[in-house]
Design a protein around this motif. Structure first.
Motif, PDB file in Angstrom:
ATOM      1  N   GLY A   1       0.812  -1.221   0.000  1.00  0.00           N
ATOM      2  CA  GLY A   1       0.000   0.000   0.000  1.00  0.00           C
ATOM      3  C   GLY A   1       0.838   1.261   0.000  1.00  0.00           C
ATOM      4  N   VAL A   2       1.956   1.226   0.701  1.00  0.00           N
ATOM      5  CA  VAL A   2       2.835   2.393   0.747  1.00  0.00           C
ATOM      6  C   VAL A   2       3.469   2.634  -0.622  1.00  0.00           C
ATOM      7  CG1 VAL A   2       5.003   3.273   1.705  1.00  0.00           C
ATOM      8  CG2 VAL A   2       3.310   2.239   3.210  1.00  0.00           C
ATOM      9  N   LEU A   3       3.832   1.568  -1.320  1.00  0.00           N
ATOM     10  CA  LEU A   3       4.603   1.712  -2.551  1.00  0.00           C
ATOM     11  C   LEU A   3       3.801   1.722  -3.848  1.00  0.00           C
ATOM     12  CD1 LEU A   3       7.556  -0.653  -1.645  1.00  0.00           C
ATOM     13  CD2 LEU A   3       7.501   1.838  -1.567  1.00  0.00           C
ATOM     14  N   SER A   4       2.682   1.033  -3.895  1.00  0.00           N
ATOM     15  CA  SER A   4       2.008   0.805  -5.178  1.00  0.00           C
ATOM     16  C   SER A   4       1.381   2.050  -5.796  1.00  0.00           C
ATOM     17  CB  SER A   4       0.954  -0.295  -5.024  1.00  0.00           C
ATOM     18  OG  SER A   4      -0.060   0.154  -4.143  1.00  0.00           O
ATOM     19  N   THR A   5       0.183   2.375  -5.399  1.00  0.00           N
ATOM     20  CA  THR A   5      -0.558   3.457  -6.031  1.00  0.00           C
ATOM     21  C   THR A   5       0.123   4.811  -5.887  1.00  0.00           C
ATOM     22  OG1 THR A   5      -2.583   2.211  -5.682  1.00  0.00           O
ATOM     23  CG2 THR A   5      -2.823   4.538  -6.238  1.00  0.00           C
ATOM     24  N   PRO A   6       0.603   5.181  -4.691  1.00  0.00           N
ATOM     25  CA  PRO A   6       1.272   6.488  -4.612  1.00  0.00           C
ATOM     26  C   PRO A   6       2.454   6.596  -5.565  1.00  0.00           C
ATOM     27  CG  PRO A   6       0.803   5.670  -2.416  1.00  0.00           C
ATOM     28  CD  PRO A   6       0.476   4.561  -3.376  1.00  0.00           C
ATOM     29  N   LEU A   7       3.226   5.535  -5.704  1.00  0.00           N
ATOM     30  CA  LEU A   7       4.372   5.571  -6.599  1.00  0.00           C
ATOM     31  C   LEU A   7       3.928   5.758  -8.049  1.00  0.00           C
ATOM     32  CD1 LEU A   7       7.449   5.311  -6.821  1.00  0.00           C
ATOM     33  CD2 LEU A   7       7.124   2.862  -7.152  1.00  0.00           C
ATOM     34  N   ILE A   8       2.888   5.054  -8.449  1.00  0.00           N
ATOM     35  CA  ILE A   8       2.380   5.170  -9.818  1.00  0.00           C
ATOM     36  C   ILE A   8       1.830   6.576 -10.063  1.00  0.00           C
ATOM     37  CG2 ILE A   8       0.596   4.344 -11.405  1.00  0.00           C
ATOM     38  CD1 ILE A   8       0.980   1.560 -10.071  1.00  0.00           C
ATOM     39  N   TRP A   9       1.064   7.083  -9.092  1.00  0.00           N
ATOM     40  CA  TRP A   9       0.496   8.421  -9.248  1.00  0.00           C
ATOM     41  C   TRP A   9       1.589   9.480  -9.319  1.00  0.00           C
ATOM     42  CZ3 TRP A   9      -3.910   8.261  -5.060  1.00  0.00           C
ATOM     43  CH2 TRP A   9      -5.004   7.570  -5.591  1.00  0.00           C
ATOM     44  N   LEU A  10       2.578   9.369  -8.460  1.00  0.00           N
ATOM     45  CA  LEU A  10       3.611  10.403  -8.391  1.00  0.00           C
ATOM     46  C   LEU A  10       4.522  10.398  -9.616  1.00  0.00           C
ATOM     47  CD1 LEU A  10       4.520  10.198  -4.605  1.00  0.00           C
ATOM     48  CD2 LEU A  10       3.091  11.889  -5.754  1.00  0.00           C
ATOM     49  N   LEU A  11       4.636   9.271 -10.304  1.00  0.00           N
ATOM     50  CA  LEU A  11       5.469   9.212 -11.502  1.00  0.00           C
ATOM     51  C   LEU A  11       4.776   9.786 -12.736  1.00  0.00           C
ATOM     52  CD1 LEU A  11       7.156   5.714 -11.108  1.00  0.00           C
ATOM     53  CD2 LEU A  11       8.159   7.969 -10.697  1.00  0.00           C
ATOM     54  N   ASN A  12       3.465  10.019 -12.667  1.00  0.00           N
ATOM     55  CA  ASN A  12       2.698  10.494 -13.820  1.00  0.00           C
ATOM     56  C   ASN A  12       2.206  11.929 -13.639  1.00  0.00           C
ATOM     57  OD1 ASN A  12       2.953   8.103 -15.289  1.00  0.00           O
ATOM     58  ND2 ASN A  12       1.237   7.172 -14.178  1.00  0.00           N
ATOM     59  N   SER A  13       2.989  12.794 -13.083  1.00  0.00           N
ATOM     60  CA  SER A  13       2.628  14.198 -12.867  1.00  0.00           C
ATOM     61  C   SER A  13       1.227  14.331 -12.264  1.00  0.00           C
ATOM     62  CB  SER A  13       2.697  14.975 -14.184  1.00  0.00           C
ATOM     63  OG  SER A  13       4.000  14.919 -14.707  1.00  0.00           O
ATOM     64  N   PRO A  14       1.079  14.040 -10.983  1.00  0.00           N
ATOM     65  CA  PRO A  14      -0.243  14.035 -10.362  1.00  0.00           C
ATOM     66  C   PRO A  14      -0.841  15.426 -10.224  1.00  0.00           C
ATOM     67  CG  PRO A  14       1.438  13.847  -8.688  1.00  0.00           C
ATOM     68  CD  PRO A  14       2.141  13.784 -10.019  1.00  0.00           C
TER      69      PRO A  14
ATOM     70  N   ALA B   1      -3.685  17.784  -7.913  1.00  0.00           N
ATOM     71  CA  ALA B   1      -3.794  17.989  -6.467  1.00  0.00           C
ATOM     72  C   ALA B   1      -4.527  16.845  -5.772  1.00  0.00           C
ATOM     73  CB  ALA B   1      -4.498  19.311  -6.180  1.00  0.00           C
ATOM     74  N   GLY B   2      -5.594  16.332  -6.387  1.00  0.00           N
ATOM     75  CA  GLY B   2      -6.361  15.242  -5.788  1.00  0.00           C
ATOM     76  C   GLY B   2      -5.548  13.959  -5.703  1.00  0.00           C
ATOM     77  N   GLN B   3      -4.809  13.646  -6.761  1.00  0.00           N
ATOM     78  CA  GLN B   3      -3.988  12.443  -6.751  1.00  0.00           C
ATOM     79  C   GLN B   3      -2.849  12.562  -5.736  1.00  0.00           C
ATOM     80  OE1 GLN B   3      -3.045  12.344 -10.936  1.00  0.00           O
ATOM     81  NE2 GLN B   3      -4.464  10.637 -11.290  1.00  0.00           N
ATOM     82  N   LEU B   4      -2.293  13.724  -5.623  1.00  0.00           N
ATOM     83  CA  LEU B   4      -1.227  13.944  -4.652  1.00  0.00           C
ATOM     84  C   LEU B   4      -1.760  13.779  -3.227  1.00  0.00           C
ATOM     85  CD1 LEU B   4       1.727  14.644  -4.248  1.00  0.00           C
ATOM     86  CD2 LEU B   4       1.095  17.061  -4.251  1.00  0.00           C
TER      87      LEU B   4
END
Length: 117
Positions: A16-29, A31-34
């Motif tokens: 949970g710590v690594l999956s979605t946040p990592l994917i979101w942060l690599l694709n120019s998130p 404000a909501g995604q961040l």
């Protein structure tokens, strides 16, 4: 908490710590995604910390005081005190004033105190 559950929660929290946040942060998130990535990472970290502080499942503290006399015969087993088959448990074991233990007959056994067999 058993060792198996601790491992399961730890792996899921790490994912949970690594999956979605990592994917979101690599694709120019945006404000909501961040915000979502930050919340998900915080929850995962909280789960990791929580599972690390959970006690193990085999911790036992056994105490026997003044249990009296026991007798075994005809292949029986009698224990005046604490019995921990195969040494199970990692907590303390204490036996006081357990009294006499008597075994008569073939394959009979009696223990006054702590039995680890």
């Amino acid at each position: 908490m058993s060792q198996g559950w601790k491992i399961t929660v730890f792996v899921l929290a790490a994912a949970g710590v690594l999956s979605t946040p990592l994917i979101w942060l690599l694709n120019s998130p945006d404000a909501g995604q961040l915000a979502g990535a930050s919340i998900q990472a915080a929850v995962g970290i909280a789960a990791l910390v929580w599972v690390l502080f959970q006690p193990g499942g085999n911790h036992t503290d056994d105490t026997a005081v003044g249990t009296g006399q026991v007798r075994a015969s005809g292949g029986g087993t009698a224990v005046a005190g604490v019995r921990r088959p195969k040494g199970r448990g990692n907590g303390s074991a204490k036996a006081e004033n357990t009294g006499n233990a008597t075994a008569t007959g073939n394959d009979s056994s009696a223990v006054s105190g702590i039995d680890y067999s």
